[in-house]
Design a protein around this motif. Structure first.
Motif, mmCIF file in Angstrom:
data_model
loop_
_atom_site.group_PDB
_atom_site.id
_atom_site.type_symbol
_atom_site.label_atom_id
_atom_site.label_comp_id
_atom_site.label_asym_id
_atom_site.label_seq_id
_atom_site.Cartn_x
_atom_site.Cartn_y
_atom_site.Cartn_z
ATOM 1 N N MET A 70 0.791 -1.221 0.000
ATOM 2 C CA MET A 70 0.000 0.000 0.000
ATOM 3 C C MET A 70 0.827 1.277 0.000
ATOM 4 O O MET A 70 0.313 2.356 0.312
ATOM 5 C CB MET A 70 -0.980 -0.010 1.180
ATOM 6 N N GLN A 71 2.102 1.182 -0.354
ATOM 7 C CA GLN A 71 2.934 2.378 -0.445
ATOM 8 C C GLN A 71 3.172 2.737 -1.912
ATOM 9 O O GLN A 71 3.247 1.856 -2.762
ATOM 10 C CB GLN A 71 4.289 2.126 0.232
ATOM 11 N N ILE A 72 3.306 4.040 -2.176
ATOM 12 C CA ILE A 72 3.619 4.491 -3.532
ATOM 13 C C ILE A 72 5.094 4.192 -3.832
ATOM 14 O O ILE A 72 5.962 4.423 -2.985
ATOM 15 C CB ILE A 72 3.358 6.015 -3.659
ATOM 16 N N ILE A 73 5.354 3.672 -5.011
ATOM 17 C CA ILE A 73 6.728 3.409 -5.457
ATOM 18 C C ILE A 73 7.199 4.627 -6.255
ATOM 19 O O ILE A 73 6.441 5.196 -7.020
ATOM 20 C CB ILE A 73 6.745 2.164 -6.385
ATOM 21 N N SER A 74 8.441 5.004 -6.082
ATOM 22 C CA SER A 74 8.937 6.228 -6.751
ATOM 23 C C SER A 74 9.149 5.993 -8.246
ATOM 24 O O SER A 74 9.396 4.860 -8.676
ATOM 25 C CB SER A 74 10.260 6.654 -6.127
ATOM 26 N N PRO A 75 9.063 7.055 -9.042
ATOM 27 C CA PRO A 75 9.292 6.922 -10.488
ATOM 28 C C PRO A 75 10.625 6.279 -10.838
ATOM 29 O O PRO A 75 10.702 5.499 -11.778
ATOM 30 C CB PRO A 75 9.237 8.383 -10.971
ATOM 31 N N SER A 76 11.669 6.586 -10.079
ATOM 32 C CA SER A 76 12.984 6.030 -10.448
ATOM 33 C C SER A 76 12.997 4.514 -10.208
ATOM 34 O O SER A 76 13.592 3.752 -10.961
ATOM 35 C CB SER A 76 14.096 6.708 -9.648
ATOM 36 N N PHE A 77 12.317 4.074 -9.152
ATOM 37 C CA PHE A 77 12.188 2.635 -8.878
ATOM 38 C C PHE A 77 11.439 1.966 -10.029
ATOM 39 O O PHE A 77 11.860 0.933 -10.568
ATOM 40 C CB PHE A 77 11.437 2.450 -7.554
ATOM 41 N N ILE A 78 10.323 2.586 -10.424
ATOM 42 C CA ILE A 78 9.499 2.021 -11.512
ATOM 43 C C ILE A 78 10.306 1.941 -12.801
ATOM 44 O O ILE A 78 10.283 0.934 -13.522
ATOM 45 C CB ILE A 78 8.234 2.883 -11.722
ATOM 46 N N GLU A 79 11.043 3.007 -13.102
ATOM 47 C CA GLU A 79 11.822 3.061 -14.336
ATOM 48 C C GLU A 79 12.843 1.921 -14.373
ATOM 49 O O GLU A 79 13.063 1.309 -15.409
ATOM 50 C CB GLU A 79 12.530 4.424 -14.432
ATOM 51 N N THR A 82 -8.043 -5.718 -10.787
ATOM 52 C CA THR A 82 -7.234 -5.490 -11.983
ATOM 53 C C THR A 82 -5.756 -5.678 -11.661
ATOM 54 O O THR A 82 -5.239 -5.038 -10.749
ATOM 55 C CB THR A 82 -7.448 -4.039 -12.489
ATOM 56 N N ALA A 83 -5.086 -6.532 -12.416
ATOM 57 C CA ALA A 83 -3.620 -6.632 -12.309
ATOM 58 C C ALA A 83 -3.019 -5.852 -13.464
ATOM 59 O O ALA A 83 -3.458 -5.978 -14.603
ATOM 60 C CB ALA A 83 -3.180 -8.084 -12.360
ATOM 61 N N HIS A 84 -2.030 -5.020 -13.143
ATOM 62 C CA HIS A 84 -1.427 -4.183 -14.187
ATOM 63 C C HIS A 84 0.049 -3.946 -13.880
ATOM 64 O O HIS A 84 0.482 -4.059 -12.735
ATOM 65 C CB HIS A 84 -2.169 -2.840 -14.286
ATOM 66 N N TYR A 85 0.789 -3.613 -14.938
ATOM 67 C CA TYR A 85 2.153 -3.174 -14.724
ATOM 68 C C TYR A 85 2.118 -1.766 -14.171
ATOM 69 O O TYR A 85 1.279 -0.951 -14.581
ATOM 70 C CB TYR A 85 2.948 -3.213 -16.033
ATOM 71 N N VAL A 86 3.026 -1.478 -13.260
ATOM 72 C CA VAL A 86 3.043 -0.176 -12.606
ATOM 73 C C VAL A 86 3.792 0.835 -13.474
ATOM 74 O O VAL A 86 4.889 0.555 -13.956
ATOM 75 C CB VAL A 86 3.712 -0.289 -11.221
ATOM 76 N N THR A 87 3.143 1.974 -13.694
ATOM 77 C CA THR A 87 3.802 3.095 -14.359
ATOM 78 C C THR A 87 3.693 4.309 -13.439
ATOM 79 O O THR A 87 3.131 4.212 -12.336
ATOM 80 C CB THR A 87 3.133 3.431 -15.699
ATOM 81 N N GLU A 88 4.192 5.426 -13.919
ATOM 82 C CA GLU A 88 4.159 6.614 -13.057
ATOM 83 C C GLU A 88 2.743 7.073 -12.776
ATOM 84 O O GLU A 88 2.470 7.685 -11.754
ATOM 85 C CB GLU A 88 4.943 7.754 -13.723
ATOM 86 N N GLU A 89 1.829 6.775 -13.708
ATOM 87 C CA GLU A 89 0.455 7.213 -13.511
ATOM 88 C C GLU A 89 -0.269 6.268 -12.544
ATOM 89 O O GLU A 89 -0.359 5.071 -12.801
ATOM 90 C CB GLU A 89 -0.278 7.235 -14.865
ATOM 91 N N LEU A 90 -0.782 6.812 -11.450
ATOM 92 C CA LEU A 90 -1.420 5.980 -10.423
ATOM 93 C C LEU A 90 -2.548 5.127 -11.018
ATOM 94 O O LEU A 90 -3.488 5.658 -11.620
ATOM 95 C CB LEU A 90 -2.002 6.886 -9.323
#
Lengths: 299, 299, 299, 299
Positions: free
Chosen positions: A188-197, A234-242
């Protein structure tokens, strides 16, 4: 103490020690299938499964998944990949080749809700998830003993507003370099853009609604207020857009006016578990190609 | 060692300490609802949920489920039941009254396949199954440590052709007198008619097919041979007729020509788990009435 | 020329000439069911179906649907309603009583897409829709001959930006006073607030998405762009908020990356037809209660 | 009089005038895909869709469907087929090649229940069924005017025990030689083995149950008696074994104890329509391969 009875049936990699998979995407044009299948045939490979999809025959994108058997795959794979380069260049392919015997390594992130984690562990233990669960990361300590009882390392990394950056550094360190995919199993925590990238198209999240409905927090409460007659996950790949990344899989169940928020959550837990497990299975089996914000799933 | 984190949200009985449920079936006729609701009103009860169904208005059967709150239920229930006798006699009712605070006691029977047992234990631990799991019986020892890690007694009672009668005596002994319902969670031994008679409409089995298709052994292999496009699972009360008892719940999932028997089994395991858990939940919540070979399910 | 073979099986009103239905909603409190069922019993009615739901036992809303048979209903209904007033006042009820023999009168509004209209006409002709289709209104002339071949009046009332107000006056005139419910069967014009207010909770729309996802125009194109794996349709009562009214029914179907917008529309047409027809059936059978922005559906 | 508004969007054959499809089945072995795709590439064809499935990689059967564009297909197809013969012989293929522009010709057989016929006609008229409906045959006269209003010939051929052989001769005569597929749209007469043999894997039946449950007559009454919680319908190719042919498609819907036989029939009609229409669509689009008693459906 033998708490968990690991099932004994053999994995795909054990059943087919010389099996490989390819994922290809490129601009469409004549001769792609012929070139690829000829290449494999000339190298002595036997294609056992092939799926293909063209988004729009005139000037669109071409997507392909091939499963093949090649004698002495382990020794020959590196050279096969090198030689495939010429074809890949000719057709401007994005491509990957996987040795099925090399199990993918998973990291699972979890918070307090344990049902998705329990499902993945049960499927893994039952032999239905052909991967190695390398580690579990959580911002809570609750599941530590349970996870460790499977022989899986558990990293308790608390996250607060102040320690967020430091926590992510620790997460990256324990995840390391050789993790293939990260599963956010109700993390339940937001992952940072650099982590996602860094793990682009390799972080799978389960959102507890039928996206794009009910983005953000408390989707079951939102669903209750709107009075929907069907809920989903819904299962999805995580991107910067919530909650906006490429959707891998969704499923739903019918509910009624009589189901309060608690009951929606209870029903939803089973949908979430099943949907996330399916998405993880497809990723592990190299069935998913991502193009722009959509997935092509060959299943 | 705290392996399993028991969820803390309160049970229906804790939330509503004065709640009771009634199940009634009788020949249909005028005035039944009026008599029952008047009786409850006169005793100070407040009906919070009422469901009713008449199989055929002229001369058919009438079925009713009522949930009501009555101040000081615990002390007054015995007398309430005694006084209801007059109405019951007048309308020739079969009826039962349950105090929601008194959790039902379950016995789970299991063989080698563990997925249904794991599901029930997980739902119970998550607080989604409002019952006490009193014991687990198995003809195999595999699940012993796992079950005991939940603090639940595990009785390993092997069954062979020669020891069948003796095994059943041992089973009856450990089950004892105060078990409300027996769950056959993929228990692969035949239960004797006398055992079934003793727990009439209180033994729930999960059959791994969409009954009445594929009765008997190896239903997934049967389904594969027939080439069906959808597979299913069925929860039913056990009667003397093999796989022929009153159906409580069924569910299905789409499959394709590409799914072999192993894949059908894998997909089926999730359907079985979900269907059995739903049936158990409805039984526990007194939602099921049995008439002849059919169920009326108020949900 | 007998183009359409009207099925001959008898309607509910013909089968049960003395049957009535009541819909009740009021603040919850003790004694409601007892009072209503006693009232009916004292008047010689036999309750054949009763459904009840309390949104929250302490201080919530109570909803009830009762179906009953009363000898000489036609002659006695007016007086029955008058006498019920006392109970209604006591419990502050919103209530309605319907004689099942009096078929509801429908007006169907349609634009160019004909599938929902065709479905309703087919179900009506097959005897599955127990109502009178009094008229069809359209802003196009396309369906005129088809509709009239069923013996149903067709009003072609074009709508442009300039003529909108005048067109709505003409619509109101042809609909008149004795229409029970208006069905927007893919009618693509906005209805004015004053029109909606006049037929509050009596205008049913089918929206071609799984609401609240993809509100507004071109929902299938929106769904394609988002890459969802399941599409749906939603029937709802029309309110001033676009696509925001109380949801009556929803259903969905699985799609894949291979389905383009045209294919989504094709698949969607079947979902739309089925969902709208179900919603209309439930409305006609007095199964729906509206509270704030949600429906209670007893089915 | 223009009763039925034929939709105007273009058919696949009009959109892609040079498109062809191939269906191939043969014993599996190395090099099949390479040979076929090389053959097509060498002839200047561009593969736009390819699906493939191997029932068991070691010694099993191989199935393939290819869609390709070839300039001047109409003129070149005959020679293409002739030249493909060498590859077909080498791999012992059963194969067919279809020009997408050549619409398949359908004959629909119907008895009294009209819902499946109405659905096919509606889908055809809406442009969703890319075929020519050449004629309708019925043992009743009821639907004559309705069918003829679409400009489709209707042959009323009564069938009695005495006239069965003669009726079948007349049926064969009106069907003639150039019908591609016969649809039994709730045609309630048994077809003779010689008729079936003549149109092997080209007669599609809709059975109104979830096969193999409830074979034979009155499946909804059977379903009601058994108390199932889900009903279904099955489209299959007709073989000599009653309701035993290769299953093409199935679908289901949830029902409850409250649904009597009439209601099951009503719900079932929608399932039947949808399932049959899907099966016909897949057959028309050359998506189905039959092997022994099973279908491989590439969709």
């Amino acid at each position: 103490m033998e708490l968990h009875v690991k099932r004994e049936h053999s994995s795909p990699g054990e059943q087919h020690p010389n099996r490989a998979r390819m994922l290809i995407s490129c601009p469409d044009g004549p001769g792609i299938v012929a070139a690829v299948s000829r290449f494999l045939f000339d190298h002595g490979a036997n294609i056992v499964q092939s799926d293909q999809y063209t988004m729009d025959p005139s000037g669109g994108m071409f997507f392909m998944r091939i499963e093949f058997d090649l004698p002495k795959l382990e020794q020959r794979m590196e050279q096969l990949q090198a030689e495939f380069g010429a074809i890949a260049d000719q057709f401007e392919m994005n491509w990957q080749m996987f040795n099925v015997s090399h199990k993918k390594r998973l990291a699972i992130f979890v918070s307090k809700e344990d049902h998705c984690l329990v499902e993945l562990l049960w499927q893994w233990q039952a032999g239905d998830l052909d991967a190695d669960i390398a580690l579990v990361v959580s911002n809570h300590a609750d599941m530590k003993e349970y996870v460790e009882s499977f022989g899986i390392p558990y990293y308790h990394i608390p996250v607060t507003a102040d320690t967020k950056a430091e926590a992510e550094r620790r997460q990256l360190k324990v995840v390391g370099e050789d993790i293939d995919v990260i599963i956010l199993a109700r993390y339940m925590q937001i992952i940072s853009p650099s982590f996602i990238e860094r793990y682009k198209n390799r972080v799978i999240n389960i959102h507890h609604s039928f996206l794009p409905a009910f983005i953000g927090g408390n989707p079951y409460a939102q669903a209750y207020r709107r009075g929907v007659k069907i809920i989903g996950a819904t299962a999805h790949y995580v991107t910067e857009e919530l909650d906006g990344g490429p959707i891998i899989e969704q499923d739903v169940q019918r509910v009624s006016h009589g189901d309060d928020v608690g009951e929606l959550k209870r029903i939803g837990r089973t949908i979430e578990r099943v949907v996330l497990a399916r998405a993880v299975k497809w990723h592990i089996e190299d069935r998913i190609l991502v193009h722009q914000n959509k997935t092509v799933v060959f299943n």
